[in-house]
Structure formats: structure tokens, C-alpha cells
Write an enzyme that holds these catalytic residues in place. Sequence first.
Site, mmCIF file in Angstrom:
data_model
loop_
_atom_site.group_PDB
_atom_site.id
_atom_site.type_symbol
_atom_site.label_atom_id
_atom_site.label_comp_id
_atom_site.label_asym_id
_atom_site.label_seq_id
_atom_site.Cartn_x
_atom_site.Cartn_y
_atom_site.Cartn_z
ATOM 1 N N ASP A 327 -16.301 -23.316 -39.838
ATOM 2 C CA ASP A 327 -17.125 -22.128 -40.034
ATOM 3 C C ASP A 327 -17.970 -22.230 -41.291
ATOM 4 O O ASP A 327 -18.758 -21.328 -41.586
ATOM 5 C CB ASP A 327 -16.235 -20.882 -40.107
ATOM 6 N N ASP A 471 -3.311 -12.838 -35.478
ATOM 7 C CA ASP A 471 -2.192 -13.544 -34.874
ATOM 8 C C ASP A 471 -1.170 -12.588 -34.252
ATOM 9 O O ASP A 471 -0.875 -12.662 -33.056
ATOM 10 C CB ASP A 471 -1.534 -14.463 -35.904
#
Length: 881
Positions: A327, A471
Amino acid sequence: MWALLNIPQNWPMHLKIAAILVQPKYIRLYKFRVKRLFEEYRVTRLSALILPIFFYFISCFIKFRAVKKSTAKRRFYQLYPQLKPNQLSFFDPLRFIIQSLYLLLSKPNSESDFWHKLSYFLRKAWVKIRLFDRFIIQKSTKIWPVNSNPHNHTLINSIWRFHSFRWLTYLLISVVLFVFISVPFTISAQAAFMGLILLVAYPMRKVPGQLATIIMITLSLISSSRYLWWRFNETLGWQDWQSTLLGTGLIIAESYAWLVLLLGYFQTINPLKRAPVALPDNPDLWPSVDVYIPTYNEPLSVVKPTTLAALSLDWPQDKLNVYILDDGCRESFKEFADSVGAGYIIRDQHIHAKAGNMNHAMQHTKGEYIAIFDCDHIPARSFLQLTMGQFLKDKKVCLVQTPHHFFSADPFEKNLKNHTKVPNENMLFYGLIQDGNDMWNATFFCGSCAVLKREALESIGGFAFDTVTEDAHTALRMQRQGYKTTYINIPQAAGLATDSLSAHVGQRIRWARGMAQIFRIDNPLLGKGLQWRQRLCYLNAMLHFLSGIPRIIFLTAPLALIFFNAYIIHAEFLAIMLYVIPTLMQIKITNSRIQGKYRYSFWGEVYESVLAWYILKPTTVALFNPSKGKFNVTEKGGLNNNEFYDWNISTPSFVLFSINLVGFIIATFRLFFEDPQTIGVLLISMAWTAYNLVILGAAIAVAAEAKQIRASHRVQANIKGNIRLKNGHTLQCTVTDYSDKSVGLEVVDLIDHTVKPTDEIDLLLMAGKKQAVFTTKVVNRRDNQLGLLLTDMPVERQKEFVLATFARADAWIGWQKQFQHDRPSFSFKQIRHASWRGVNNMLFHAPVIAKPFVNLLIMGGEFIYSLLPKQPKQEPKNEYF
């Protein structure tokens, strides 16, 4: 004597003393004494003027000439150790009076054998307790063998299958427990009841087997629930608004702690300890796997070992694809990926942080399963071998999570210098709680070191991005769809811990904010798809991050009485002692048994105290405005060339410590003027404050950042290998530690060979199934130990070195075996030492603007300590050997 001084015998005593003092020779002697006290003994002018008069007055009643001065002086300072012969002060008379009262009231008769009898009695009682321990262990083992399998009791199991019998049993147990909890006791009955519970629980802590754990949990719940029942029914008779306000806060915090205790027992009462499932013998039946390595701003030196290890996973190469999800869009990363044969994926719009990065990658990859590693987590080559069997055994499994293990010390371990001595903060979660969650099909996805099923991810629209903890939210959504999550408690990857306390706190803030966001927008207690057991596990995880306010209340509650005279627990001294102390003891020994090697006693309170202030705001804001807040990347691989004290991060702990210290000093003075009927409650508040000072002192110690001058962290090891010297001789060796750039060796028979720094030697290690040769240069030697620097390391050689060290299948197997079982007394001793070191660090690194205040605290503490009575020093004994 009076006649020699020409003083009438019938004069009053004060006139006689005045007549003596005005005589010229005594005036000269007085001036000499004052000058000597002021110049040589360095006392204040006021003390120098008053002390000679005080001693003159004493001399009128005591014949000092009849006493041998040297003997009297030595004995005097043995009895009064607070008084220093060369450091007289104005408050020495007060110290003299306090110590004299202490000696009169508590000094034992040296000719009496009372203390010897008491010591003998205590030793004898302790022996009987130990014998009772052994008796309980032997009998309980016979009644319920440790290795017995409950499933083998066919009669019990067949009866238990009847729902009516099961619910009748639950109802009967509930009624019995309610009676024990709610029945009112007199003081003597409460003492007998709690004594009986502790008498059963204390030896039970060493009894092996699950039954003993259940008994201890039951007793702990009875004592803690009875305490809470007593608090609500008998201690809320507040008399004023201050007591009502502060007392309400305390009772709410205690209720929160009781609920967390209850959920924690449920969560960890029976850890599953799932074993790996073997894969089919035919590799053609194994599925394809994509390995994602997300990265944003981490250096290539951190990402490189992870990528090389992922490329070396034991899996068919045609079914394994490794991708760097960059990224940060860095050209150097693309060049590295191309050079090693890894995929490289970037995106145009950097939205939704890590979750958006992985969702974008799912559009460009096609593997049936996705393995995810944070860019600093280096996987062992056996990772997929140990995890993928769960998916093939049960098609409903959508996640296999493994522990997060760190080969570098986190800030608590590094700054407190207890790495590998005390379990770190993560160990309780990955060593015990996740195994407990697995029992209830509530394993959390932790963002790394895990494999997920693509089909399950696609069914929920990919990785969840509505919260900053993508998550746990992703696992929750998959579980709502009926999928199963599993946990294998075998570390198969290792990474870097946070480098500094500020980075550590920032990471925990993100977790706390994320769990609060989940609580608001996708509350596990509500909605469909979850079993009640899963809901309770998620509830406990979310309540853990709401501990900020309760922890601050516990750290300040005893000050209510000291500062405001507010009785927040409206009960007499003896009742408080009999309800509070035994309950806390029972909770401590029960948690010590359950958490044993994963969390030592009292350390959880240190961790919570460090984080309390920082998680308070984000969790509160997220509960009211869940969309507020952003994902922050945890920095890894940083350096610290100098030791320093992080005042910014420790300010809340410092403020709380200062308030408690001032409160303790005020309470000490109040002891001399308090009503005798209330002095017991004041002593309880002082003991509680002293305990808070110890915990906060340890929290302060963590902010003293230690040096981190190594760019590469060293890992302790025990790897067999060989070295080949310049003369052709090959010697056996053991790799004792390594990093990605250097190796430490212990070499057999090295003493017979000449090896000096700058020599080049070859290091031979097994890299997977083949032997690899690494060119190294000697940088230091000590007896049979060598320090080697790796040289000539092209990418292929780096890959082999990672495979021979970080990525070994057994590299992290012993992560839980190095710790002894918890001993609460020893653990508190460690906390106390850490607290003292923290106070010293804080004072040493105090900023200039705070120096006056710090010096005032030091002087106040030293002054209070100097007034306290002390045990007289003993005469040295002549011993012959």
C-alpha cells in the site's frame, strides 16, 4: 550542687535552671555548642539553639558522668536508628518520642522464649498444612484419575443426554449456590465460612486434573458473588452526597470486575487444545493457497525475511502463490518481488486500510484459501502442513488461527528487563484464551498467522472494513453465517513486537476502539447466527477493552476516605476485612492455577494501569460515535540509540502515583488524630493506597525506554551445525543465537585451533532437506565461542539462511515451556522491585520544570520514613567457625 553554684535550695526548678544558664561560663559553653551544632553537624539555626537547652534539662535528672559515654552512645543509637549523630535536626525529639513508645509497646523481652515458641508453632502449622495438601492430592487423584477420559463413563453420559435431568441438575446447583451466596451471616459465621473455603481451595490448587479446577472456580464464584451480594445489601447506607457519588462509582466498578471474572472463568474452564489434522498422502488433493503479506510503511529489511520464508513453505509450488500487498507503492519492493518470484499488488485508491488492501488483492488472485502474515511475521515452513488439514476434515471450517509469537522483547519485557522471565502481555490470549474460545467455536481472527477460506470470505463480502479491527469483525461475520473457526496452539510464525511503549499503547488503542465499534454496529449479543456461548466469549473480549474507567476507579477509590472523609463502603472494619481479604485471596489462587504459565499474578493490573487512561477516551467515543477513528499502522523495526524517559506516555500514571502518594502521607498524619473507632477503616485505605503505589510504580517503570541499538534482533537458539576453517578442518558447532545478519556459535574443540577476528570460515547448516553453506567472517572470539558476520548473501543464499533459522519447523515450539508456574508471592516481589526501579527512573529523568515538585515529594517521603519506628539494631555477635 546548688550550694556550689550559689543558688538557693528553695528556688523552683525553672528558676534554678535559668540561674545556671545565665552564668558566664555556661553562656560561653552554650555558644560553643550552638556554633558546633550549626557548623559541624549542619543543623538548622533553630535546632542549634533549642537542642542544647533540651540536653541541659535532661542532665538535671540523669547523671551522665556515671555512665560510660562510648557504651551509652553506641547503645543509644542502636535503640534509636532514626537519629544520626552527625545529622541532628529539629524533629529529632519527635522521632525520639515515637521510637520510645514503639520500644515500650513492642520490644520483646530478650530473656523470654515467646518468639521462639511462636516461630516453632508457625513452622509446625505450616508442616500440617503441607501434609493436608498431600492428603487432598492423593485422595482426589484416586476419586477422579487425572488421565481418565470423561467420555468413557458411559452410564454418566447416557443419563446426561436426557435434557430434563440436565436442566434439573442445573436448577439444583443454582438453588444451592444462591443459598450460599445470599444467606446472611454473622461476623463469626462469615469468618468460619471463608476460612473453610480457603482451607479447601488452597491445597486444591496443586491437585492435577480438570475436576480440581472446576471446584476452585466454583468456590471462587461463591466467595466473590457473596461479597457482591453483601455490598449491595449491607454497605450502601451512605450518609452524604460525596459518599453516595464515590461509593456508586466503586460498586459499579466492582460489578464490572465480577462480570469479567465470571466470563473469564467460563471462557477458560476447558481449553480445547486442538491437535493438527493430517493431510491426504496424495498432494494432488491439496488445495491452492494464496499467501498475502500486507505492508504500508515498513522497511524492506522487515518484509524480506517474511517473503523468503513464505516462498519456502512446504506446499506444492504449483498450488502456492505469494503476494506482497504494497500500500506504499514503492519501486524497491516491486524489484525485490520480481527478483524472488513473488507477486506484487498495489492499488490506486488507498481506502479501508489493511482490509481494503486485502479485499483489492482478492480481486486479482484465485486461490481456494488465503494465508495472511503481517509483514514482520516470518512463517515456519511447516505452517500450511499443520493448518490445512482442518479445512479438509470439516468443510464448515472457515478459519484456522495460530498464535502470534514475538522473538523480540515488547516494551514491558525490554524496559523492565524481564524478557523470557515473565510471560508477556500477549501470552495469556494466545496461550489460554484462544484455546478456550476454540472450545466454544468462538476463535477470533487476529489479522496474521492464519488461513481463511475464500468461499466464506466472499459470502460476507470480503474482509470487514466497518471497524478498525477488521480481523475480529471478519470472524464474527463468518460465524454468523454458520461457519466454524478453529485454533491450533502451536506457534508457526514469529515476528517483531512493538518497539516502544508509545507504539504499544497506540496499537492497544486501535484494538480497544475497534471492539467498541463492533459492540455498537454489530453487537454479538444481538442478531442471528451465533450460539449463546459465542456471544459470551465476544462479550468478554469487548468488556476487557472497557476496563479504563473501572481501573482508574480502583486506583483512586481509597483516597475518598483520606481526602474527603467519605465512607464509600458503609461497614465496620472487621466486616470489610472478612469479606474483602478472603475473596481476593480466593480469586488470586484460582486465577494463578488457571493462568499458571501464561499470566503471572498482579502483572495484569500493571498492564491495565498503563493502558487505562489511553483506552478510556477512544472506547467512550466509539460507543457514542462508532464511525469516528481511523486505522493506525503499528511501527516495527525502530532503533533507540539512547535511554530516555517517555514523560508524554507516562503522565497519567505519574499523576495517579502522585495523588496516591500525597494521600498516603496525609493518612499517615491522620493516624495520630483519628477517632480510635474509625482508625481501622483508615488503615485499610492506607493498605489499598500502598498497593496502588506499587502497581503504579511498576507502570511508571515501563516508560523508561531502554536502548535498542541493534538493527536486527537476536534470537536464542540451539541448532546443530558445522564450521569449516581455512585449513580445511571441519568442527561441530551449535548455533546459540542468530539474527538476519549474524550468528553466535559454540564450537567443539575450538581451543585446539587458531581462529582470530577477520578470519573467513564457512558455516554449514541444514536448510530444509539440504545442507547450505554460508560464508562468514569472525568478528569476535571468547574461548570456544565465536561471533560471525554473514557475508556474500545474494537473495538465494538469504532464502536458505531464513529456511535454516527463522523458518525451521521447530523454531518456536518451546515458547510456553520456558516459564515456571506462577507463584503469587514471588510475582508480587517482582512487581515491587519493578515499582522501585520505576520510581528511581522517574526521579532521575524528571524534567527541569518538575524538579521542585519531585524534590518536594522526595523530601516528604524521606521525612515520613524517618518518623516511622524501626527495629533496634542488634549487637554484633562473636561467632567462631
